[in-house]
Design a protein around this motif. Sequence first.
Motif, PDB file in Angstrom:
ATOM      1  N   VAL A 403      -9.130  -5.976  -7.492  1.00 24.40           N
ATOM      2  CA  VAL A 403      -7.710  -5.744  -7.769  1.00 24.40           C
ATOM      3  C   VAL A 403      -7.080  -4.980  -6.613  1.00 24.40           C
ATOM      4  O   VAL A 403      -7.630  -3.991  -6.125  1.00 24.40           O
ATOM      5  CB  VAL A 403      -7.512  -4.962  -9.082  1.00 24.40           C
ATOM      6  CG1 VAL A 403      -6.024  -4.757  -9.368  1.00 24.40           C
ATOM      7  CG2 VAL A 403      -8.169  -5.691 -10.254  1.00 24.40           C
ATOM      8  N   LEU A 404      -5.894  -5.447  -6.172  1.00 27.28           N
ATOM      9  CA  LEU A 404      -5.144  -4.812  -5.096  1.00 27.28           C
ATOM     10  C   LEU A 404      -3.872  -4.202  -5.683  1.00 27.28           C
ATOM     11  O   LEU A 404      -3.129  -4.863  -6.408  1.00 27.28           O
ATOM     12  CB  LEU A 404      -4.776  -5.843  -4.024  1.00 27.28           C
ATOM     13  CG  LEU A 404      -4.108  -5.299  -2.760  1.00 27.28           C
ATOM     14  CD1 LEU A 404      -5.135  -4.581  -1.885  1.00 27.28           C
ATOM     15  CD2 LEU A 404      -3.441  -6.429  -1.973  1.00 27.28           C
ATOM     16  N   TYR A 405      -3.614  -2.907  -5.360  1.00 29.06           N
ATOM     17  CA  TYR A 405      -2.446  -2.194  -5.883  1.00 29.06           C
ATOM     18  C   TYR A 405      -1.494  -1.898  -4.737  1.00 29.06           C
ATOM     19  O   TYR A 405      -1.901  -1.549  -3.632  1.00 29.06           O
ATOM     20  CB  TYR A 405      -2.879  -0.891  -6.548  1.00 29.06           C
ATOM     21  CG  TYR A 405      -3.895  -1.072  -7.654  1.00 29.06           C
ATOM     22  CD1 TYR A 405      -3.493  -1.253  -8.975  1.00 29.06           C
ATOM     23  CD2 TYR A 405      -5.255  -1.081  -7.361  1.00 29.06           C
ATOM     24  CE1 TYR A 405      -4.427  -1.417  -9.986  1.00 29.06           C
ATOM     25  CE2 TYR A 405      -6.203  -1.244  -8.371  1.00 29.06           C
ATOM     26  CZ  TYR A 405      -5.789  -1.414  -9.679  1.00 29.06           C
ATOM     27  OH  TYR A 405      -6.717  -1.585 -10.672  1.00 29.06           O
ATOM     28  N   ILE A 406      -0.170  -1.996  -5.026  1.00 32.42           N
ATOM     29  CA  ILE A 406       0.835  -1.789  -3.994  1.00 32.42           C
ATOM     30  C   ILE A 406       2.124  -1.264  -4.632  1.00 32.42           C
ATOM     31  O   ILE A 406       2.487  -1.648  -5.745  1.00 32.42           O
ATOM     32  CB  ILE A 406       1.129  -3.110  -3.224  1.00 32.42           C
ATOM     33  CG1 ILE A 406       2.030  -2.862  -2.005  1.00 32.42           C
ATOM     34  CG2 ILE A 406       1.707  -4.160  -4.145  1.00 32.42           C
ATOM     35  CD1 ILE A 406       1.315  -2.238  -0.842  1.00 32.42           C
ATOM     36  N   GLY A 407       2.787  -0.344  -3.921  1.00 34.55           N
ATOM     37  CA  GLY A 407       4.096   0.110  -4.362  1.00 34.55           C
ATOM     38  C   GLY A 407       5.175  -0.728  -3.704  1.00 34.55           C
ATOM     39  O   GLY A 407       5.030  -1.182  -2.573  1.00 34.55           O
ATOM     40  N   ALA A 408       6.266  -0.929  -4.420  1.00 33.67           N
ATOM     41  CA  ALA A 408       7.361  -1.747  -3.891  1.00 33.67           C
ATOM     42  C   ALA A 408       8.671  -1.240  -4.482  1.00 33.67           C
ATOM     43  O   ALA A 408       8.735  -0.154  -5.055  1.00 33.67           O
ATOM     44  CB  ALA A 408       7.133  -3.225  -4.230  1.00 33.67           C
ATOM     45  N   SER A 409       9.740  -2.030  -4.309  1.00 34.68           N
ATOM     46  CA  SER A 409      11.034  -1.632  -4.829  1.00 34.68           C
ATOM     47  C   SER A 409      10.974  -1.516  -6.347  1.00 34.68           C
ATOM     48  O   SER A 409      10.659  -2.481  -7.048  1.00 34.68           O
ATOM     49  CB  SER A 409      12.092  -2.660  -4.417  1.00 34.68           C
ATOM     50  OG  SER A 409      13.341  -2.361  -4.984  1.00 34.68           O
ATOM     51  N   LYS A 410      11.200  -0.315  -6.848  1.00 27.96           N
ATOM     52  CA  LYS A 410      11.299  -0.024  -8.279  1.00 27.96           C
ATOM     53  C   LYS A 410      10.062  -0.419  -9.070  1.00 27.96           C
ATOM     54  O   LYS A 410      10.145  -0.954 -10.178  1.00 27.96           O
ATOM     55  CB  LYS A 410      12.530  -0.707  -8.874  1.00 27.96           C
ATOM     56  CG  LYS A 410      13.831  -0.200  -8.279  1.00 27.96           C
ATOM     57  CD  LYS A 410      15.036  -0.780  -8.976  1.00 27.96           C
ATOM     58  CE  LYS A 410      16.323  -0.214  -8.398  1.00 27.96           C
ATOM     59  NZ  LYS A 410      17.539  -0.742  -9.064  1.00 27.96           N
ATOM     60  N   GLY A 411       8.888  -0.116  -8.507  1.00 28.57           N
ATOM     61  CA  GLY A 411       7.703  -0.362  -9.318  1.00 28.57           C
ATOM     62  C   GLY A 411       6.408  -0.304  -8.536  1.00 28.57           C
ATOM     63  O   GLY A 411       6.386  -0.203  -7.303  1.00 28.57           O
ATOM     64  N   VAL A 432       8.988   2.814  -4.639  1.00 31.05           N
ATOM     65  CA  VAL A 432       7.703   3.481  -4.428  1.00 31.05           C
ATOM     66  C   VAL A 432       7.280   3.253  -2.980  1.00 31.05           C
ATOM     67  O   VAL A 432       6.842   2.164  -2.609  1.00 31.05           O
ATOM     68  CB  VAL A 432       6.624   2.948  -5.394  1.00 31.05           C
ATOM     69  CG1 VAL A 432       5.272   3.580  -5.078  1.00 31.05           C
ATOM     70  CG2 VAL A 432       7.016   3.229  -6.830  1.00 31.05           C
ATOM     71  N   ASN A 433       7.461   4.299  -2.158  1.00 27.29           N
ATOM     72  CA  ASN A 433       6.967   4.255  -0.774  1.00 27.29           C
ATOM     73  C   ASN A 433       5.609   4.944  -0.644  1.00 27.29           C
ATOM     74  O   ASN A 433       4.902   4.763   0.343  1.00 27.29           O
ATOM     75  CB  ASN A 433       7.961   4.916   0.178  1.00 27.29           C
ATOM     76  CG  ASN A 433       9.240   4.103   0.332  1.00 27.29           C
ATOM     77  OD1 ASN A 433       9.236   2.884   0.142  1.00 27.29           O
ATOM     78  ND2 ASN A 433      10.344   4.765   0.643  1.00 27.29           N
ATOM     79  N   SER A 434       5.283   5.765  -1.624  1.00 28.21           N
ATOM     80  CA  SER A 434       3.963   6.390  -1.681  1.00 28.21           C
ATOM     81  C   SER A 434       2.902   5.303  -1.842  1.00 28.21           C
ATOM     82  O   SER A 434       3.147   4.274  -2.475  1.00 28.21           O
ATOM     83  CB  SER A 434       3.916   7.365  -2.864  1.00 28.21           C
ATOM     84  OG  SER A 434       2.610   7.793  -3.148  1.00 28.21           O
ATOM     85  N   SER A 435       1.738   5.528  -1.285  1.00 30.69           N
ATOM     86  CA  SER A 435       0.646   4.566  -1.418  1.00 30.69           C
ATOM     87  C   SER A 435      -0.217   4.911  -2.621  1.00 30.69           C
ATOM     88  O   SER A 435      -0.514   6.082  -2.856  1.00 30.69           O
ATOM     89  CB  SER A 435      -0.213   4.556  -0.153  1.00 30.69           C
ATOM     90  OG  SER A 435       0.568   4.201   0.968  1.00 30.69           O
ATOM     91  N   PRO A 436      -0.629   3.925  -3.419  1.00 27.16           N
ATOM     92  CA  PRO A 436      -1.453   4.201  -4.593  1.00 27.16           C
ATOM     93  C   PRO A 436      -2.804   4.809  -4.204  1.00 27.16           C
ATOM     94  O   PRO A 436      -3.352   4.532  -3.133  1.00 27.16           O
ATOM     95  CB  PRO A 436      -1.647   2.822  -5.224  1.00 27.16           C
ATOM     96  CG  PRO A 436      -0.551   1.975  -4.659  1.00 27.16           C
ATOM     97  CD  PRO A 436      -0.302   2.493  -3.287  1.00 27.16           C
ATOM     98  N   SER A 437      -3.335   5.656  -5.113  1.00 30.11           N
ATOM     99  CA  SER A 437      -4.662   6.236  -4.960  1.00 30.11           C
ATOM    100  C   SER A 437      -5.471   5.880  -6.201  1.00 30.11           C
ATOM    101  O   SER A 437      -4.945   5.895  -7.326  1.00 30.11           O
ATOM    102  CB  SER A 437      -4.580   7.759  -4.801  1.00 30.11           C
ATOM    103  OG  SER A 437      -3.808   8.107  -3.671  1.00 30.11           O
ATOM    104  N   LEU A 438      -6.765   5.585  -6.013  1.00 34.13           N
ATOM    105  CA  LEU A 438      -7.604   5.093  -7.104  1.00 34.13           C
ATOM    106  C   LEU A 438      -8.856   5.937  -7.256  1.00 34.13           C
ATOM    107  O   LEU A 438      -9.513   6.273  -6.269  1.00 34.13           O
ATOM    108  CB  LEU A 438      -8.063   3.658  -6.824  1.00 34.13           C
ATOM    109  CG  LEU A 438      -7.012   2.608  -6.479  1.00 34.13           C
ATOM    110  CD1 LEU A 438      -7.704   1.315  -6.092  1.00 34.13           C
ATOM    111  CD2 LEU A 438      -6.090   2.393  -7.660  1.00 34.13           C
TER     112      LEU A 438
END
Length: 481
Positions: A403-411, A432-438
């Motif tokens: 699974v790949l996670y990414i932040g984008a416009s409004k979500g 969401v400009n912050s990068s996801p952490s897992l």
Amino acid sequence: MRDLWRRPALLHKFKTFSQRLTQPAVMIAALILVLGNPSAAVPHSSSVNLTSLGSPQNAPEGGAPTPNPVPTPPPVQQPVPVELISASATDWPMYRHNPNHTGNNASAVLVNQSTAGDLRESWRRNVGGLVTSSAALVGESVFIGSHDMSLYSLNSKTGAIKWAFRTSGTVESSPAFSAGDGTNPSRVFFTSSDRSLYAVNAATGKLLWRKADDYSVSSPVVSNGSRYADSRLYVGTKSGKLNAYDFDGNLVWSYATEGEIEASPTLARVQGSDVVIVGSSDTYVYCILAGARTPQLAWRVKTGGKVSSTAAFSDNLVFVGSSDSYMYALNAVTGAQHWKYQTQGPITSSPAVQEAEAGGYAQVYFGSQDGSVYAVRSDTGAQIWSTPFVGPIISSPALGGEVLYIGASKGVFALNASSGTHLWSAPLSRTVNSSPSLSQDMLVVGSADSNVYCFRIPSLAPVSAQPEALGSVPPPTTQGK
């Protein structure tokens, strides 16, 4: 006096008294009389410590002097307990997960393609300012910066604030965690737009040290002696310097580029040598030999634009984006271009790299300001898939298993890493400009709406985890001066 010699009886008594002076009892009595007037017995030039001899004036009438009591030895100094936070292989302790900055937590496999759709908000925490920092996840702690000028430590189960350390500028960079030992506490390193680099106690938030040198958005990276030759901290500055520190805050070396360094430095072992790889706004990607007391340039490669993307190192290749719209793959030994892939917009997103299977190739994932997320082959740069979103992609992807996670416009979104198809999304009110952490069972991301969000699958969430509504931000408990 002459009459004494003329009177035999008195002369006899004088001689008898003189002889008795040699007897022990008489000598002791004489010594006591002398000590009763010590100034007459000890020259002023003597260094004798009279306090060690007792105080005969305190003797009871008709008795011997009372000796001083035996001095009590000082208490044995016990070692001060060192505050430690337990870390595990499933944690995400720094920006892009590891010193190679691959953005890949292979241990985060509890959420897969079949279960990703079950992700739900576990909690949210308002931190008083927009969040571009990415979280470091260690044990039951979430460390993340905010534009309210603070670095926060949150409880990973509930989102409650453990401590907040206030600086004098926005905290846009992502923190890096270093586990302590029997002598040193666990530490968190981060930068602030107040031009400072900070080290704080990870358990308490208390300041350990601070260095001022035009720091701003570059996220620190840490090495340790178990994998690298030295335990060091590397960070870039707006004035274009790449600085290396030991964990006590002593500057080991500094290397100057000709532009700003916004990216986080990347560590790698190349042919047995420790190197630091970082891009600069002067359009170059630099590879610096890190092990010596004096930095040495191994190679530098010119791109067609500013380099604020953080490089990823895998299998002797360096993957890094540029504002010239290309993703580059460079030979880590020589800097020679292996391939480059063109998008339709600047690339400030940092790549994530999937580990290659035996005999196969890895996949490289990244976003572009053209609004799409891409997957390409690590060996040739050939496109595998691309998935469009609304608005530019600034966030860097995080990979957990398939699974790949990414932040984008409004979500924030979850994609199938093999095909790019949508698996799940959480609509938010701001970009969401912050990068996801897992971590193993948890996804954490910050948003421009001033909140830090935690998502879990309810059946995997801790019993104590409850969603927390938006509210006022408690005042920081620790302040940097």
